[in-house]
Motif scaffolding. Structure first.
Motif, short mmCIF file in Angstrom:
data_model
loop_
_atom_site.label_atom_id
_atom_site.label_comp_id
_atom_site.label_asym_id
_atom_site.label_seq_id
_atom_site.Cartn_x
_atom_site.Cartn_y
_atom_site.Cartn_z
N GLY A 120 0.82 -1.22 0.00
CA GLY A 120 0.00 0.00 0.00
C GLY A 120 0.85 1.25 0.00
O GLY A 120 0.57 2.21 -0.72
N SER A 121 1.89 1.24 0.79
CA SER A 121 2.81 2.38 0.86
C SER A 121 3.47 2.67 -0.48
O SER A 121 3.51 3.81 -0.94
CB SER A 121 3.92 2.02 1.85
OG SER A 121 4.09 2.92 2.81
N GLY A 122 3.99 1.63 -1.12
CA GLY A 122 4.64 1.80 -2.42
C GLY A 122 3.68 2.27 -3.49
O GLY A 122 4.01 3.15 -4.29
N ILE A 140 -6.92 13.29 -1.86
CA ILE A 140 -7.98 13.15 -0.87
C ILE A 140 -8.19 11.66 -0.65
O ILE A 140 -8.25 10.89 -1.60
CB ILE A 140 -9.31 13.77 -1.36
CG1 ILE A 140 -9.12 15.18 -1.90
CG2 ILE A 140 -10.38 13.70 -0.27
CD1 ILE A 140 -8.70 16.21 -0.91
N ALA A 141 -8.29 11.25 0.61
CA ALA A 141 -8.56 9.84 0.93
C ALA A 141 -9.78 9.79 1.84
O ALA A 141 -9.91 10.60 2.76
CB ALA A 141 -7.37 9.20 1.61
N ALA A 150 -4.68 4.82 6.87
CA ALA A 150 -4.71 5.80 5.78
C ALA A 150 -3.89 7.03 6.15
O ALA A 150 -3.16 7.58 5.33
CB ALA A 150 -6.15 6.20 5.46
N GLN A 151 -3.98 7.43 7.40
CA GLN A 151 -3.22 8.59 7.86
C GLN A 151 -1.71 8.33 7.74
O GLN A 151 -0.97 9.19 7.28
CB GLN A 151 -3.60 8.90 9.30
CG GLN A 151 -3.46 10.33 9.66
CD GLN A 151 -4.17 10.64 10.98
OE1 GLN A 151 -4.54 9.75 11.74
NE2 GLN A 151 -4.35 11.91 11.24
N ARG A 152 -1.27 7.14 8.11
CA ARG A 152 0.15 6.79 7.99
C ARG A 152 0.60 6.85 6.53
O ARG A 152 1.66 7.39 6.21
CB ARG A 152 0.44 5.41 8.57
CG ARG A 152 0.52 5.38 10.09
CD ARG A 152 1.05 4.05 10.60
NE ARG A 152 0.27 2.89 10.19
CZ ARG A 152 -0.82 2.44 10.83
NH1 ARG A 152 -1.25 3.06 11.91
NH2 ARG A 152 -1.46 1.39 10.39
N LEU A 153 -0.21 6.29 5.64
CA LEU A 153 0.14 6.31 4.21
C LEU A 153 0.22 7.74 3.68
O LEU A 153 1.14 8.08 2.94
CB LEU A 153 -0.91 5.56 3.39
CG LEU A 153 -0.91 4.04 3.44
CD1 LEU A 153 -2.08 3.50 2.62
CD2 LEU A 153 0.38 3.47 2.94
N ARG A 159 2.19 16.76 3.53
CA ARG A 159 1.52 17.36 4.68
C ARG A 159 0.03 16.99 4.64
O ARG A 159 -0.65 17.24 3.66
CB ARG A 159 1.71 18.87 4.65
CG ARG A 159 1.36 19.52 5.98
CD ARG A 159 1.58 21.01 5.96
NE ARG A 159 0.45 21.61 5.27
CZ ARG A 159 0.54 22.57 4.38
NH1 ARG A 159 1.71 23.03 4.02
NH2 ARG A 159 -0.53 23.06 3.80
N THR A 160 -0.44 16.39 5.72
CA THR A 160 -1.78 15.82 5.74
C THR A 160 -2.62 16.42 6.88
O THR A 160 -2.11 16.63 7.98
CB THR A 160 -1.70 14.28 5.94
OG1 THR A 160 -0.95 13.74 4.84
CG2 THR A 160 -3.06 13.63 5.97
#
Length: 184
Positions: A120-122, A140-141, A150-153, A159-160
């Motif tokens: 998922g990260s890649g 946008i997620a 999702a926040q970690r990704l 900047r999230t």
């Protein structure tokens, strides 16, 4: 000497197949096509209801075949193939109609057995680079129940901030360095 990379070169790079390490395995990531519909449908059957809920927000059910077909024809859609040739994950971006024209929705589904191995990260990093090259300024997620994941990704990308709206979602502003996530 550093040479500026031209936009057409970056677009071509975004469409090239590449390898992604997921745990001890190597996945091959490539653009999706309509020919992937059967394999992607099979992947959806192997996903848990919770994974499907987090991706589609529709009661843990996979989308209709017509919706899958439309998604696979998206020029910013990718599949990750496991060593046995099955589809392990899908990722794409598309313009988010609920936000301004510079916003793209990140659409990511990783089959349960491939989760927490870096796939998922890649894939998120790759589609963030694709979004940057395509002219989007933010991703946008809509994570449903998977907010921490999702926040970690998203934090890995840029900047999230979380927007606790009716439909909880994350906004990630794409830095110029997002294109570094393209390919391997």
């Amino acid at each position: 000497l550093f040479r500026a990379v031209r936009l057409p070169d970056l677009l071509a790079l975004a469409r090239q197949p590449w390898s992604l390490r997921a745990g001890r395995e190597v996945l091959v990531v490539r653009p999706s096509t309509f020919r992937d519909i059967a394999a992607v449908a099979q992947m959806h059957r192997r996903c848990s209801a919770r994974s499907l809920l987090d991706r589609y927000h529709s009661g843990g059910r996979p989308p209709a075949v017509a919706a899958l077909d439309r998604a696979l024809r998206n020029p910013h859609s990718f599949v990750a193939l496991a060593p046995d040739g099955t589809v392990a994950a899908t990722a794409s971006i598309s313009r988010d109609p609920r936000h301004n024209h510079l916003s793209a929705e990140l659409e990511l589904l990783v089959e349960d057995r491939w989760q927490r191995h870096g796939a998922g990260s890649g894939l998120a990093a790759h589609v963030a680079g694709v979004a940057q090259v395509a002219g989007f300024a933010e991703l946008i997620a809509y994570p449903a129940t998977a907010v921490p994941a999702a926040q970690r990704l998203m934090i890995e990308i840029g900047r999230t901030r979380m927007v606790p709206d009716v439909d909880l979602h994350l906004h990630t502003y794409l830095p110029a360095s997002a294109t570094l996530g393209l390919g391997s």
